[in-house]
Design an enzyme around this catalytic site. Structure first.
Site, short mmCIF file in Angstrom:
data_model
loop_
_atom_site.label_atom_id
_atom_site.label_comp_id
_atom_site.label_asym_id
_atom_site.label_seq_id
_atom_site.Cartn_x
_atom_site.Cartn_y
_atom_site.Cartn_z
N PRO A 1 0.82 -1.22 0.00
CA PRO A 1 0.00 0.00 0.00
C PRO A 1 0.85 1.26 0.00
CG PRO A 1 -0.74 -1.55 1.68
CD PRO A 1 0.57 -2.05 1.19
N CYS A 2 0.31 2.33 -0.55
CA CYS A 2 0.95 3.64 -0.53
C CYS A 2 0.54 4.33 0.77
CB CYS A 2 0.53 4.49 -1.72
SG CYS A 2 1.36 6.09 -1.81
N GLN A 3 1.51 4.52 1.66
CA GLN A 3 1.22 5.12 2.96
C GLN A 3 2.26 6.18 3.27
OE1 GLN A 3 1.41 1.15 4.73
NE2 GLN A 3 -0.69 1.38 5.42
#
Length: 430
Positions: A95-97
């Site tokens: 995920p892009c976090q």
């Protein structure tokens, strides 16, 4: 290849990486599962966990298609690194976090990744394998294209942290933003792909010996061979990522004028970055949305748009210049929005599939096609085809879930092309 490349697949979803590397029932995604694939890969361990839902439907689909052996449905943060078998390649669409790190006096390591960020789970596993003396030779990751320029306040900081942390573990890293449709595939889906090669691997030696970084980006690297491109910049950017991870987190890009230093293609060796802007160079066959449609007789009646809702669909997809009122404050403002092509053109690749593609309610972003003069939404099988999955790969759960999975998935053909290039290099090395 005498021995298969052993793969661990994290954040596995419904198995896009696995399909690209292994194929499906011996067939290749790039052929529409019509031609055999001589796969050099074997997924020996996988994990899929969705923390926001009780029903682990993606994991159930994965297990139904690939079997339960080696598959796990557990929060990866709860898995000790020594419980994961040693392997040659780690893959995943993480995920892009927020990848920020902070100094902590209470921990001997001195640095702490932001709690719950899954990038640091990848890092934890790679470091543990390295410390054990069994480094993972190759890391192959996928993320959204905006990864190269987040967060807004420090453009490029998150990617710099990822690159620096991989370099500190002994990896050289290539990256490329790839729009699958630019290379003949059926969906306009732009994603950042990352390849890391450990210094003990043959490919590390190939990309660090004898050729310059620009040559790796444009001609000799894995991405350059799998996805040829032309150079859009007169001169590449080169810079060094300095400081420990906390320094990078605090200071990176602070004086960049609000722009990320990372272009859509690049390589990092020993924290030295070379990056260029490139454009796909492809002249082969191009799959269109129209190529993917099912026969009209096979489409359930519920997918056709009722005449009573057509005006709502047209409004949502149309251009707007209207006054609106904020419900909370009562403040009136002028709202402007461009129109979308309605219905979706059949002579082009599909637009990017989103997670909210399922369900019959009118939406600006759901696909609508005209087939024999009738307007309808895309079926789960057609959404699977947009991502180059086998037909009915996600069967067994609701249609809304199936659409959600495809909104989160990757285009399998991209993985297959990269996997073929890596395997070819390793075969040549033997």
């Amino acid at each position: 290849m005498a021995k298969k490349i052993e793969v661990v697949e994290l954040f596995a979803g419904v198995g896009g990486f696995r399909l690209g590397l292994e194929g499906w029932q011996g067939m290749s995604a790039l052929s529409g599962y019509q031609a055999p694939i001589a796969s050099d890969y074997q997924v020996i361990w996988s994990d899929q966990w969705e923390p926001s839902t009780k029903s682990q439907d993606a994991s159930k689909v994965y297990e139904a298609r690939f079997g339960s052996e080696g598959h796990h449905n557990v929060d990866i943060a709860q898995v000790p690194a020594d419980a994961i078998p040693d392997h040659d390649m780690l893959v995943g669409g993480f995920p892009c976090q927020d990848y920020s790190v902070a100094r902590t006096l209470s921990r001997s390591g001195g640095l702490q990744g932001k709690k719950g960020v899954l990038w640091w789970e990848i890092h934890r596993i790679l470091k543990a394998k390295l410390d054990k003396g069994s480094p993972v030779s190759y890391v192959f990751l996928e993320n959204v294209d905006r990864l190269l320029k987040t967060p807004v306040q420090q453009r490029g900081r998150d990617f710099a942290i990822i690159l620096a942390s991989l370099s500190d573990l002994g990896y050289a890293v290539e990256w490329r933003v790839i729009n699958a449709a630019d290379h003949g595939m059926p969906q306009r889906r732009r994603r950042t792909f990352i390849l890391a090669y450990h210094r003990n691997s043959p490919i590390y030696k190939q990309v660090t010996a004898g050729v310059g970084s620009e040559e790796v980006i444009m001609k000799d690297g894995v991405f350059a061979k799998a996805f040829p491109a032309t150079d859009l910049t007169f001169k590449s950017k080169t810079f060094h990522i300095d400081g420990d991870l906390a320094d990078i987190s605090e200071r990176f890009s602070a004086t960049s004028g609000g722009l990320s230093p990372f272009e859509n293609a690049g390589i990092m060796i020993g924290r030295q970055v070379t990056t260029k802007k490139v454009m796909a160079q492809y002249e082969g066959f191009r799959t269109t949305l129209g190529d993917l449609l099912m026969d009209e007789a096979s489409v359930p009646a519920s997918y056709y748009i009722d005449a009573t809702s057509l005006d709502k669909w047209a409004y949502l997809k149309g251009a707007k210049n209207e006054e609106r009122v904020n419900k909370a404050s009562g403040f009136a403002y002028q709202y402007n929005e461009g129109g979308m092509i309605f219905p979706d053109p059949l002579d082009r690749p599909s637009r990017t599939i989103i997670t909210g593609e399922g369900g019959a309610s009118p939406s600006r972003f759901k696909h609508v096609v005209s087939q024999n003069g009738k307007l309808r939404r895309l079926t789960p099988i057609e959404l699977e085809r947009c991502n180059m999955f086998p037909d009915d790969h996600t069967r067994g759960v609701s249609d809304i879930k199936r659409a959600f999975f495809m909104g989160n998935a990757l285009v399998v053909g991209v993985i297959e092309k990269v996997g073929r290039e890596i395997a070819e290099r390793l075969n040549d090395h033997q």
